[in-house]
Scaffold this active site. Structure first.
Site, mmCIF file in Angstrom:
data_model
loop_
_atom_site.group_PDB
_atom_site.id
_atom_site.type_symbol
_atom_site.label_atom_id
_atom_site.label_comp_id
_atom_site.label_asym_id
_atom_site.label_seq_id
_atom_site.Cartn_x
_atom_site.Cartn_y
_atom_site.Cartn_z
ATOM 1 N N ALA A 39 -10.317 -18.052 -81.204
ATOM 2 C CA ALA A 39 -11.508 -17.623 -81.943
ATOM 3 C C ALA A 39 -11.976 -18.705 -82.909
ATOM 4 O O ALA A 39 -12.885 -18.487 -83.702
ATOM 5 C CB ALA A 39 -11.204 -16.337 -82.704
ATOM 6 N N GLY A 40 -11.342 -19.885 -82.876
ATOM 7 C CA GLY A 40 -11.769 -20.986 -83.753
ATOM 8 C C GLY A 40 -11.171 -20.906 -85.143
ATOM 9 O O GLY A 40 -11.644 -21.563 -86.063
ATOM 10 N N ASN A 73 2.777 -11.595 -79.554
ATOM 11 C CA ASN A 73 1.327 -11.330 -79.493
ATOM 12 C C ASN A 73 0.758 -11.563 -78.103
ATOM 13 O O ASN A 73 -0.221 -10.941 -77.713
ATOM 14 C CB ASN A 73 0.548 -12.241 -80.465
ATOM 15 C CG ASN A 73 0.817 -11.924 -81.910
ATOM 16 O OD1 ASN A 73 1.671 -12.555 -82.506
ATOM 17 N ND2 ASN A 73 0.137 -10.960 -82.477
ATOM 18 N N LYS A 94 -7.454 -21.470 -90.461
ATOM 19 C CA LYS A 94 -8.457 -22.195 -91.257
ATOM 20 C C LYS A 94 -9.868 -21.763 -90.857
ATOM 21 O O LYS A 94 -10.088 -21.230 -89.767
ATOM 22 C CB LYS A 94 -8.314 -23.706 -91.039
ATOM 23 C CG LYS A 94 -8.638 -24.168 -89.603
ATOM 24 C CD LYS A 94 -10.056 -24.546 -89.414
ATOM 25 C CE LYS A 94 -10.679 -24.685 -88.081
ATOM 26 N NZ LYS A 94 -10.378 -24.095 -86.881
ATOM 27 N N SER A 123 1.535 -13.581 -85.159
ATOM 28 C CA SER A 123 0.397 -14.055 -85.954
ATOM 29 C C SER A 123 -0.574 -12.950 -86.333
ATOM 30 O O SER A 123 -0.740 -11.979 -85.595
ATOM 31 C CB SER A 123 -0.358 -15.131 -85.165
ATOM 32 O OG SER A 123 -1.332 -15.718 -85.984
ATOM 33 N N GLY A 146 -8.025 -21.697 -85.858
ATOM 34 C CA GLY A 146 -6.881 -22.610 -85.980
ATOM 35 C C GLY A 146 -5.551 -21.950 -85.643
ATOM 36 O O GLY A 146 -4.513 -22.347 -86.177
ATOM 37 N N SER A 147 -5.558 -20.977 -84.731
ATOM 38 C CA SER A 147 -4.294 -20.295 -84.407
ATOM 39 C C SER A 147 -3.316 -21.248 -83.718
ATOM 40 O O SER A 147 -2.114 -21.205 -83.985
ATOM 41 C CB SER A 147 -4.528 -19.055 -83.539
ATOM 42 O OG SER A 147 -5.137 -19.434 -82.331
ATOM 43 N N SER A 148 -3.810 -22.128 -82.865
ATOM 44 C CA SER A 148 -2.884 -23.040 -82.182
ATOM 45 C C SER A 148 -2.324 -24.056 -83.176
ATOM 46 O O SER A 148 -1.149 -24.452 -83.082
ATOM 47 C CB SER A 148 -3.549 -23.743 -80.997
ATOM 48 O OG SER A 148 -4.514 -24.646 -81.468
ATOM 49 N N ASP A 162 -7.465 -29.232 -88.003
ATOM 50 C CA ASP A 162 -6.875 -27.882 -88.038
ATOM 51 C C ASP A 162 -5.424 -27.926 -88.512
ATOM 52 O O ASP A 162 -5.010 -27.132 -89.368
ATOM 53 C CB ASP A 162 -6.933 -27.225 -86.645
ATOM 54 C CG ASP A 162 -8.350 -26.857 -86.230
ATOM 55 O OD1 ASP A 162 -9.291 -27.294 -86.913
ATOM 56 O OD2 ASP A 162 -8.515 -26.144 -85.224
ATOM 57 N N GLU A 211 -0.694 -30.039 -81.139
ATOM 58 C CA GLU A 211 -2.122 -29.754 -80.927
ATOM 59 C C GLU A 211 -2.692 -30.589 -79.779
ATOM 60 O O GLU A 211 -3.543 -30.135 -79.023
ATOM 61 C CB GLU A 211 -2.900 -30.100 -82.210
ATOM 62 C CG GLU A 211 -2.911 -28.989 -83.222
ATOM 63 C CD GLU A 211 -3.899 -27.902 -82.826
ATOM 64 O OE1 GLU A 211 -3.493 -26.965 -82.098
ATOM 65 O OE2 GLU A 211 -5.055 -27.978 -83.248
HETATM 66 C C1 MEV Z 1 -12.115 -26.901 -83.953
HETATM 67 O O1 MEV Z 1 -11.602 -25.999 -84.928
HETATM 68 C C2 MEV Z 1 -12.898 -27.984 -84.622
HETATM 69 C C3 MEV Z 1 -13.526 -28.987 -83.663
HETATM 70 O O2 MEV Z 1 -14.221 -29.938 -84.499
HETATM 71 C C4 MEV Z 1 -12.504 -29.682 -82.805
HETATM 72 C C5 MEV Z 1 -11.595 -30.612 -83.603
HETATM 73 O O3 MEV Z 1 -11.901 -30.975 -84.724
HETATM 74 O O4 MEV Z 1 -10.560 -31.000 -83.013
HETATM 75 C C6 MEV Z 1 -14.564 -28.331 -82.755
#
Ligand code: MEV
Length: 396
Positions: free
Chosen positions: A141-142, A55, A13, A135, A144-146, A204, A193
């Site tokens: 990297a933010g 990976n 995401k 994957s 949403g891989s986890s 996420d 998560e």
């Molecule tokens: C992480 O993708 C988004 C944050 O807002 C954390 C969360 O929502 O759990 C930083």
């Protein structure tokens, strides 16, 4: 217990607006990305349960008989349970994880064991199975891989244990679950998560489960009707960071300076709402002015996020480089490095986009031009996928 193999996938995401603020009850707008995680589950009868994550180089096998003997009564049978920090610590003890379970590899193993033991414990005996997950998403990297990992695990284990039906009908190559089944997948994925991130908002896993574009607030999910097909540049600064640590940075800033930080969160909330309104207008009749408003919102939010303490020199560089090409960017996800998004207006010429990508790549960043709004968790006919990652891994 199903006897056939299962192949499922779930998207990553990007958050358009509302990251961090969403942890404090504000609105986030999130969209599914055209980069996915894939999971193959193979049931068997060799008395083993295996987890293979090519990976990251993780390959673990446990004796089902040994897991069966563990005292996991603390996991509480029945409904979806929320893992408390004490339960997670206890789980680490009882499964005797040798590696450092605080790193992301250890946490991936722990989340798997948590979901396997919790979801499968309703079975008369824990099932023998092999799970392989790979994957297209970079980790940490933010993107949403986890969450995509937890969603795939929850979907596959719930289906294998016949808690939800396999929606794939004869002749179909891909299918999705019914709404009530997706709700259950999403609930369990949220628990995965929590094992990995401590106290995530749940946005996420929600977008990875439902796909498309959605508004998320305090667990309430509303899909955006007919979101416009926005094109973005997605840039990975390749600066690693921890979502958990960055969420803690914002929390402590809020506690230290409530009068300063609370209005920032309120303003981010207003940005998300304004963005939602503009996207709604664009769906009806898109106009160039809409893009100008979206760009202004991006700039304001990026500054707010920096003020919350989740900026990074690499993200400032990303914003400067794209601004030099007349484009507007913000961090997406947790910040502190990780990824940023740059809005691509439809009036842009291909050479302009290429020049921007080139400039970002020469900063050492990875850069993809992509559209947003992919479909959520899906099940596939086992032979129907031939993804680039699968090919690279030698056709798992
Ligand atoms: C992480 O993708 C988004 C944050 O807002 C954390 C969360 O929502 O759990 C930083």
């Amino acid at each position: 217990m199903l006897s056939e193999a299962l192949l499922v996938s779930a998207p990553g995401k990007v958050i358009l607006h509302g990251e961090h603020a969403v942890v404090h009850g504000k609105v986030a707008l999130a969209v599914a990305l055209n980069l996915r995680t894939f999971l193959r589950l193979q049931p068997h009868s060799n008395g083993k349960v295996g987890l293979n994550l090519p990976n990251t180089g993780i390959k673990r096998v446990w004796d089902v008989a040994r897991l069966q003997l563990l005292d996991t009564s603390f996991l509480e049978p029945g409904d979806v349970t929320t893992p408390t920090p004490e339960q997670v610590e206890k789980l680490k003890e009882v499964v005797d994880l040798p590696e450092d379970s605080a790193n992301h590899k250890g946490l991936a193993v722990l989340a798997f064991l948590y979901l396997y033991l919790s979801i499968c414990r309703k079975q008369r005996a824990l099932p023998s199975l092999d799970i392989t997950v790979w994957s297209e998403l970079p980790t940490g990297a933010g993107l949403g891989s986890s969450a995509a990992y937890s969603v795939c695990l929850a979907a596959a284990l719930l289906t294998a244990c016949e808690e939800i039906p396999n929606p794939l009908r004869g002749g179909e190559s891909t299918s999705r679950w019914a709404t009530e089944d997706l709700e259950l997948i999403n609930k369990w994925a949220f628990q995965g998560e929590r094992v990995i991130h401590g106290n995530p908002s749940g946005v996420d896993n929600a977008v990875s489960t439902w796909g498309g574009a959605l508004r998320y607030q305090q667990g309430k999910i509303s899909p955006l009707k007919r979101p416009p097909a926005l094109q973005i540049l997605l840039t990975n600064t390749r600066v690693p960071r921890s979502t958990k640590a960055l969420v803690a940075v914002v929390r402590s800033r809020l506690l230290k300076f409530p009068e300063i930080v609370a209005p920032l969160l309120t303003s981010i909330d207003a940005i998300s709402l304004e963005c939602e309104r503009v996207l709604g207008e664009m769906a009806a009749a898109p106009a160039p002015e809409h893009y100008l408003v979206l760009e202004e919102l991006i700039d304001m939010n990026q500054h707010h996020l920096s003020a919350l303490g989740v900026g990074h020199a690499s993200l400032d560089q990303l914003c400067r480089v794209t601004m030099a090409h007349g484009l507007h960017s913000k961090l997406t996800g947790a910040g502190g490095g990780g990824c940023g998004i740059t809005l691509l207006r439809p009036d842009l010429e291909l050479p302009d986009v290429e020049a921007t990508k080139q400039a970002l790549t020469s900063c050492g960043f990875d850069c993809w031009e992509t559209s947003i709004g992919a479909s959520g968790v899906s099940v596939h006919l086992d032979t129907s996928l031939d993804t680039p990652v699968q090919q690279a891994l030698g056709g798992l």
